[in-house]
Design an enzyme around this catalytic site. Sequence first.
Site, PDB file in Angstrom:
ATOM      1  N   ASP A  31       0.851  -1.189   0.000  1.00 59.11           N
ATOM      2  CA  ASP A  31       0.000   0.000   0.000  1.00 59.11           C
ATOM      3  C   ASP A  31       0.888   1.241   0.000  1.00 59.11           C
ATOM      4  O   ASP A  31       1.886   1.320   0.716  1.00 59.11           O
ATOM      5  CB  ASP A  31      -0.919   0.000   1.229  1.00 59.11           C
ATOM      6  CG  ASP A  31      -2.073   0.992   1.086  1.00 59.11           C
ATOM      7  OD1 ASP A  31      -3.227   0.553   0.981  1.00 59.11           O
ATOM      8  OD2 ASP A  31      -1.799   2.217   1.047  1.00 59.11           O
ATOM      9  N   ASN A  86     -12.859  -3.133   2.858  1.00 60.11           N
ATOM     10  CA  ASN A  86     -13.769  -1.996   2.845  1.00 60.11           C
ATOM     11  C   ASN A  86     -14.673  -2.102   1.621  1.00 60.11           C
ATOM     12  O   ASN A  86     -14.185  -2.376   0.514  1.00 60.11           O
ATOM     13  CB  ASN A  86     -12.969  -0.693   2.801  1.00 60.11           C
ATOM     14  CG  ASN A  86     -12.117  -0.488   4.043  1.00 60.11           C
ATOM     15  OD1 ASN A  86     -12.512  -0.870   5.133  1.00 60.11           O
ATOM     16  ND2 ASN A  86     -10.946   0.102   3.872  1.00 60.11           N
ATOM     17  N   GLY A  92     -15.940   2.697   3.632  1.00 60.35           N
ATOM     18  CA  GLY A  92     -14.614   3.299   3.537  1.00 60.35           C
ATOM     19  C   GLY A  92     -13.839   2.912   2.296  1.00 60.35           C
ATOM     20  O   GLY A  92     -12.620   3.113   2.225  1.00 60.35           O
ATOM     21  N   HIS A  99     -10.214  -5.393  -3.171  1.00 60.72           N
ATOM     22  CA  HIS A  99      -8.898  -5.656  -2.578  1.00 60.72           C
ATOM     23  C   HIS A  99      -9.057  -5.994  -1.108  1.00 60.72           C
ATOM     24  O   HIS A  99      -9.947  -5.492  -0.432  1.00 60.72           O
ATOM     25  CB  HIS A  99      -7.967  -4.443  -2.759  1.00 60.72           C
ATOM     26  CG  HIS A  99      -8.558  -3.147  -2.285  1.00 60.72           C
ATOM     27  ND1 HIS A  99      -9.465  -2.435  -3.044  1.00 60.72           N
ATOM     28  CD2 HIS A  99      -8.407  -2.458  -1.140  1.00 60.72           C
ATOM     29  CE1 HIS A  99      -9.828  -1.342  -2.379  1.00 60.72           C
ATOM     30  NE2 HIS A  99      -9.203  -1.330  -1.216  1.00 60.72           N
ATOM     31  N   HIS A 101      -7.057  -5.716   2.390  1.00 63.66           N
ATOM     32  CA  HIS A 101      -5.924  -5.143   3.107  1.00 63.66           C
ATOM     33  C   HIS A 101      -5.343  -6.208   4.040  1.00 63.66           C
ATOM     34  O   HIS A 101      -6.090  -6.875   4.770  1.00 63.66           O
ATOM     35  CB  HIS A 101      -6.360  -3.971   3.986  1.00 63.66           C
ATOM     36  CG  HIS A 101      -6.882  -2.779   3.248  1.00 63.66           C
ATOM     37  ND1 HIS A 101      -6.115  -1.653   3.014  1.00 63.66           N
ATOM     38  CD2 HIS A 101      -8.094  -2.523   2.702  1.00 63.66           C
ATOM     39  CE1 HIS A 101      -6.847  -0.745   2.371  1.00 63.66           C
ATOM     40  NE2 HIS A 101      -8.055  -1.250   2.167  1.00 63.66           N
TER      41      HIS A 101
HETATM   42  P1  AMP Z   1      -9.777   1.392   0.299  1.00 60.08           P
HETATM   43  O1  AMP Z   1      -9.871   2.746   0.937  1.00 60.08           O
HETATM   44  O2  AMP Z   1     -10.159   0.253   1.186  1.00 60.08           O
HETATM   45  O3  AMP Z   1     -10.489   1.373  -1.033  1.00 60.08           O
HETATM   46  O4  AMP Z   1      -8.231   1.146   0.032  1.00 60.08           O
HETATM   47  C1  AMP Z   1      -7.543   1.710  -1.052  1.00 60.08           C
HETATM   48  C2  AMP Z   1      -6.089   1.651  -0.696  1.00 60.08           C
HETATM   49  O5  AMP Z   1      -5.341   1.816  -1.891  1.00 60.08           O
HETATM   50  C3  AMP Z   1      -5.630   2.748   0.269  1.00 60.08           C
HETATM   51  O6  AMP Z   1      -5.087   2.142   1.436  1.00 60.08           O
HETATM   52  C4  AMP Z   1      -4.591   3.521  -0.538  1.00 60.08           C
HETATM   53  O7  AMP Z   1      -3.515   3.944   0.260  1.00 60.08           O
HETATM   54  C5  AMP Z   1      -4.163   2.493  -1.566  1.00 60.08           C
HETATM   55  N1  AMP Z   1      -3.639   3.032  -2.811  1.00 60.08           N
HETATM   56  C6  AMP Z   1      -4.174   4.024  -3.580  1.00 60.08           C
HETATM   57  N2  AMP Z   1      -3.422   4.216  -4.675  1.00 60.08           N
HETATM   58  C7  AMP Z   1      -2.396   3.317  -4.606  1.00 60.08           C
HETATM   59  C8  AMP Z   1      -1.281   3.015  -5.446  1.00 60.08           C
HETATM   60  N3  AMP Z   1      -1.048   3.675  -6.591  1.00 60.08           N
HETATM   61  N4  AMP Z   1      -0.434   2.031  -5.062  1.00 60.08           N
HETATM   62  C9  AMP Z   1      -0.644   1.363  -3.911  1.00 60.08           C
HETATM   63  N5  AMP Z   1      -1.682   1.570  -3.085  1.00 60.08           N
HETATM   64  C10 AMP Z   1      -2.546   2.562  -3.425  1.00 60.08           C
END
Ligand code: AMP
Length: 113
Positions: A31, A86, A92, A99, A101
């Site tokens: 992340d 999420n 969230g 995905h 986490h």
């Molecule tokens: P969510 O809020 O559960 O949809 O999680 C999205 C996640 O994607 C967040 O934790 C962001 O920090 C992560 N994220 C967004 N853009 C990127 C990227 N280019 N590379 C890696 N992680 C990312």
Amino acid sequence: MSSDCIFCKIVAGEIPAKVVHRANGIIAIEDVNPQAPVHLLVLPERHVANIAEHTFKGSADEITSLMETAAELGSKHAGGFRLVVNTGADGGQTVDHLHVHVLAGRHMTWPPG
Ligand code: AMP
Ligand code: ZN
């Protein structure tokens, strides 16, 4: 592939990411904004918006691979780990590509915010 999806672009190699695992249509990346010493994202290479859509359209094999991969990556860290999915605006979710986490490396509190 969804043309405006940031995770589809990572899967296609159009946006750089630290890939820590890739097999059987599943990819795991670091992340970019880690919330724990270990913060990975495990996602299907094919575009699926969220876990609710996946349950509707997806296969049991695919969701098993996703969760098994997340659990295997989390299990490398002594002391335990947390998996978070999420879903939707109130859940969230900020990136509409399914995905999981994987958070580890510190003590997690409950309830989450
Ligand atoms: P969510 O809020 O559960 O949809 O999680 C999205 C996640 O994607 C967040 O934790 C962001 O920090 C992560 N994220 C967004 N853009 C990127 C990227 N280019 N590379 C890696 N992680 C990312
Ligand atoms: Zn996507």
